[in-house]
Design a protein around this motif. Structure first.
Motif, PDB file in Angstrom:
ATOM      1  N   PRO A 131       2.069 -14.958  -6.458  1.00  0.00           N
ATOM      2  CA  PRO A 131       2.498 -13.582  -6.192  1.00  0.00           C
ATOM      3  C   PRO A 131       1.675 -12.953  -5.077  1.00  0.00           C
ATOM      4  O   PRO A 131       0.454 -13.129  -5.020  1.00  0.00           O
ATOM      5  N   GLY A 132       2.365 -12.236  -4.201  1.00  0.00           N
ATOM      6  CA  GLY A 132       1.697 -11.649  -3.041  1.00  0.00           C
ATOM      7  C   GLY A 132       0.966 -10.355  -3.392  1.00  0.00           C
ATOM      8  O   GLY A 132       1.490  -9.514  -4.117  1.00  0.00           O
ATOM      9  N   ARG A 133      -0.227 -10.213  -2.864  1.00  0.00           N
ATOM     10  CA  ARG A 133      -1.064  -9.035  -3.130  1.00  0.00           C
ATOM     11  C   ARG A 133      -0.438  -7.746  -2.559  1.00  0.00           C
ATOM     12  O   ARG A 133      -0.338  -6.731  -3.230  1.00  0.00           O
ATOM     13  N   ARG A 134       0.001  -7.812  -1.316  1.00  0.00           N
ATOM     14  CA  ARG A 134       0.477  -6.580  -0.675  1.00  0.00           C
ATOM     15  C   ARG A 134       1.802  -6.112  -1.281  1.00  0.00           C
ATOM     16  O   ARG A 134       2.052  -4.914  -1.392  1.00  0.00           O
ATOM     17  N   ALA A 135       2.649  -7.086  -1.684  1.00  0.00           N
ATOM     18  CA  ALA A 135       3.923  -6.703  -2.316  1.00  0.00           C
ATOM     19  C   ALA A 135       3.660  -5.970  -3.623  1.00  0.00           C
ATOM     20  O   ALA A 135       4.376  -5.019  -3.961  1.00  0.00           O
ATOM     21  N   ALA A 136       2.625  -6.407  -4.357  1.00  0.00           N
ATOM     22  CA  ALA A 136       2.309  -5.736  -5.627  1.00  0.00           C
ATOM     23  C   ALA A 136       1.870  -4.305  -5.357  1.00  0.00           C
ATOM     24  O   ALA A 136       2.321  -3.365  -6.034  1.00  0.00           O
ATOM     25  N   ALA A 137       1.026  -4.116  -4.346  1.00  0.00           N
ATOM     26  CA  ALA A 137       0.564  -2.764  -4.001  1.00  0.00           C
ATOM     27  C   ALA A 137       1.745  -1.905  -3.554  1.00  0.00           C
ATOM     28  O   ALA A 137       1.898  -0.756  -3.990  1.00  0.00           O
ATOM     29  N   LEU A 138       2.612  -2.475  -2.718  1.00  0.00           N
ATOM     30  CA  LEU A 138       3.790  -1.748  -2.218  1.00  0.00           C
ATOM     31  C   LEU A 138       4.713  -1.358  -3.375  1.00  0.00           C
ATOM     32  O   LEU A 138       5.184  -0.213  -3.451  1.00  0.00           O
ATOM     33  N   GLY A 139       4.951  -2.306  -4.283  1.00  0.00           N
ATOM     34  CA  GLY A 139       5.841  -2.056  -5.427  1.00  0.00           C
ATOM     35  C   GLY A 139       5.335  -0.910  -6.282  1.00  0.00           C
ATOM     36  O   GLY A 139       6.107  -0.026  -6.670  1.00  0.00           O
ATOM     37  N   HIS A 140       4.032  -0.898  -6.574  1.00  0.00           N
ATOM     38  CA  HIS A 140       3.472   0.198  -7.371  1.00  0.00           C
ATOM     39  C   HIS A 140       3.581   1.523  -6.604  1.00  0.00           C
ATOM     40  O   HIS A 140       3.945   2.555  -7.177  1.00  0.00           O
ATOM     41  N   ALA A 141       3.248   1.494  -5.309  1.00  0.00           N
ATOM     42  CA  ALA A 141       3.246   2.740  -4.528  1.00  0.00           C
ATOM     43  C   ALA A 141       4.638   3.352  -4.457  1.00  0.00           C
ATOM     44  O   ALA A 141       4.806   4.563  -4.622  1.00  0.00           O
ATOM     45  N   ILE A 142       5.660   2.484  -4.283  1.00  0.00           N
ATOM     46  CA  ILE A 142       7.048   2.975  -4.192  1.00  0.00           C
ATOM     47  C   ILE A 142       7.441   3.692  -5.485  1.00  0.00           C
ATOM     48  O   ILE A 142       8.222   4.634  -5.475  1.00  0.00           O
ATOM     49  N   ASN A 143       6.863   3.224  -6.603  1.00  0.00           N
ATOM     50  CA  ASN A 143       7.162   3.868  -7.893  1.00  0.00           C
ATOM     51  C   ASN A 143       6.207   5.018  -8.218  1.00  0.00           C
ATOM     52  O   ASN A 143       6.161   5.487  -9.358  1.00  0.00           O
ATOM     53  N   GLY A 144       5.390   5.412  -7.256  1.00  0.00           N
ATOM     54  CA  GLY A 144       4.484   6.544  -7.462  1.00  0.00           C
ATOM     55  C   GLY A 144       3.227   6.185  -8.220  1.00  0.00           C
ATOM     56  O   GLY A 144       2.459   7.073  -8.614  1.00  0.00           O
ATOM     57  N   GLN A 145       2.983   4.879  -8.463  1.00  0.00           N
ATOM     58  CA  GLN A 145       1.785   4.463  -9.224  1.00  0.00           C
ATOM     59  C   GLN A 145       0.650   4.173  -8.236  1.00  0.00           C
ATOM     60  O   GLN A 145       0.361   3.013  -7.908  1.00  0.00           O
ATOM     61  N   ILE A 146       0.056   5.248  -7.755  1.00  0.00           N
ATOM     62  CA  ILE A 146      -0.893   5.136  -6.651  1.00  0.00           C
ATOM     63  C   ILE A 146      -2.170   4.409  -7.091  1.00  0.00           C
ATOM     64  O   ILE A 146      -2.704   3.555  -6.367  1.00  0.00           O
ATOM     65  N   GLU A 147      -2.651   4.725  -8.304  1.00  0.00           N
ATOM     66  CA  GLU A 147      -3.871   4.076  -8.800  1.00  0.00           C
ATOM     67  C   GLU A 147      -3.640   2.562  -8.941  1.00  0.00           C
ATOM     68  O   GLU A 147      -4.466   1.750  -8.523  1.00  0.00           O
ATOM     69  N   ALA A 148      -2.483   2.212  -9.526  1.00  0.00           N
ATOM     70  CA  ALA A 148      -2.154   0.790  -9.711  1.00  0.00           C
ATOM     71  C   ALA A 148      -2.004   0.090  -8.363  1.00  0.00           C
ATOM     72  O   ALA A 148      -2.405  -1.075  -8.204  1.00  0.00           O
ATOM     73  N   ALA A 149      -1.443   0.799  -7.375  1.00  0.00           N
ATOM     74  CA  ALA A 149      -1.283   0.211  -6.034  1.00  0.00           C
ATOM     75  C   ALA A 149      -2.648  -0.106  -5.437  1.00  0.00           C
ATOM     76  O   ALA A 149      -2.869  -1.179  -4.863  1.00  0.00           O
ATOM     77  N   ASP A 150      -3.583   0.832  -5.624  1.00  0.00           N
ATOM     78  CA  ASP A 150      -4.943   0.645  -5.110  1.00  0.00           C
ATOM     79  C   ASP A 150      -5.603  -0.554  -5.803  1.00  0.00           C
ATOM     80  O   ASP A 150      -6.206  -1.426  -5.160  1.00  0.00           O
ATOM     81  N   GLN A 151      -5.447  -0.615  -7.148  1.00  0.00           N
ATOM     82  CA  GLN A 151      -6.068  -1.716  -7.912  1.00  0.00           C
ATOM     83  C   GLN A 151      -5.466  -3.069  -7.553  1.00  0.00           C
ATOM     84  O   GLN A 151      -6.155  -4.088  -7.563  1.00  0.00           O
ATOM     85  N   ALA A 152      -4.162  -3.066  -7.233  1.00  0.00           N
ATOM     86  CA  ALA A 152      -3.500  -4.340  -6.913  1.00  0.00           C
ATOM     87  C   ALA A 152      -4.159  -5.022  -5.719  1.00  0.00           C
ATOM     88  O   ALA A 152      -4.194  -6.252  -5.625  1.00  0.00           O
TER      89      ALA A 152
END
Ligand SMILES: C[S@@+](CC[C@H](N)C(=O)[O-])C[C@H]1O[C@@H](n2cnc3c(N)ncnc32)[C@H](O)[C@@H]1O
Length: 230
Positions: A131-152
């Motif tokens: 699984p790609g790191r940046r896609a995980a961050a992008l996916g969380h950010a698109i859903n408004g999960q900013i903390e999770a995007a940062d942690q990803a």
């Protein structure tokens, strides 16, 4: 996960291996191969598959699936861990190792990769899907999960190419090719790909984007092909 795109990449890498070695059929180990979707697909092309997986349920489904696909004579399931591949198969005994969506669930990714590398013949090939790191961050950010995007971005269970190259290096492997898998599929609304023609068009676009460095870096999965370092 777009299996069709992964199958396309894998078939092209196997074709290069066949050309390079002059051999048609490969002894392939699918590490964490689960219920055997990819194993039965490749066995249908004449390859011999061993699926190593710790789950007895997955291995039972594999066995049923191989029988239904009439490839049971070329598919074997073995219960085991990714770190046991070289001891289960023997060193330098395998043409191709598949390790798809497994490195992120094993306890010791580096040790597991080293064991897989040791099982490969000198002219062998490894196919890794992570699984790609940046896609995980992008996916969380698109859903408004900013903390999770940062942690990803610091999640050791998500990968980028630099990490894989470092893991390859430690395992005695060198990079052959890298592709992004599903750069768009998870972002395209289902209503846009209801027809088989639309799905085919998306697949062709994914194939085109899979080698584009920017889309590759953002793809949901990173596919990396490697071989033993001479
Ligand atoms: C997400 S599934 C991937 C299945 C298949 N490779 C695919 O791409 O469809 C993860 C698989 O890894 C297996 N697995 C979990 N821990 C493992 C380990 N330590 N060594 C090998 N396989 C493992 C699971 O049983 C499961 O079949």
């Amino acid at each position: 996960m777009p299996q069709a795109q992964l199958a396309r990449v894998l078939e092209s890498q196997l074709a290069s291996w066949q050309q390079r070695t002059g051999r048609r059929e490969a002894a392939i180990v699918d590490v964490g191969g689960g219920t055997g979707g990819m194993a039965t697909h490749l066995a249908a092309s004449g390859h011999t598959l061993t699926v190593i997986d710790p789950s007895p349920d997955a291995l039972a489904s594999l066995s049923r699936r191989a029988t239904e696909a009439e490839v049971a004579d070329r598919v074997t399931g073995r219960q085991g861990d990714a770190g046991d591949v070289s001891s289960l198969m023997g060193e330098s005994s395998v043409d191709v190792v598949l390790c798809h969506r497994v490195l992120d669930v094993v306890d010791q990714p580096s040790e597991a990769l080293t064991s897989m590398a040791a099982a490969l013949r000198p002219d062998g090939l490894i196919s890794l899907l992570v699984p790609g790191r940046r896609a995980a961050a992008l996916g969380h950010a698109i859903n408004g999960q900013i903390e999770a995007a940062d942690q990803a971005m610091d999640d050791p269970r998500r990968f980028d190419l630099d990490q894989i190259v470092a893991l390859f290096d430690a395992a005695g492997l060198e990079l052959v090719a890298e592709h992004g898998i599903a750069a768009l599929a998870d972002l395209v609304p289902e209503s846009a790909v209801e027809s088989s023609a639309a799905r085919q068009r998306l697949l062709e676009l994914e194939v085109r984007l899979s080698t584009d460095p920017v889309f590759r870096a953002l793809a949901a999965h990173l596919h990396v092909t490697g071989r033993p370092r001479p």
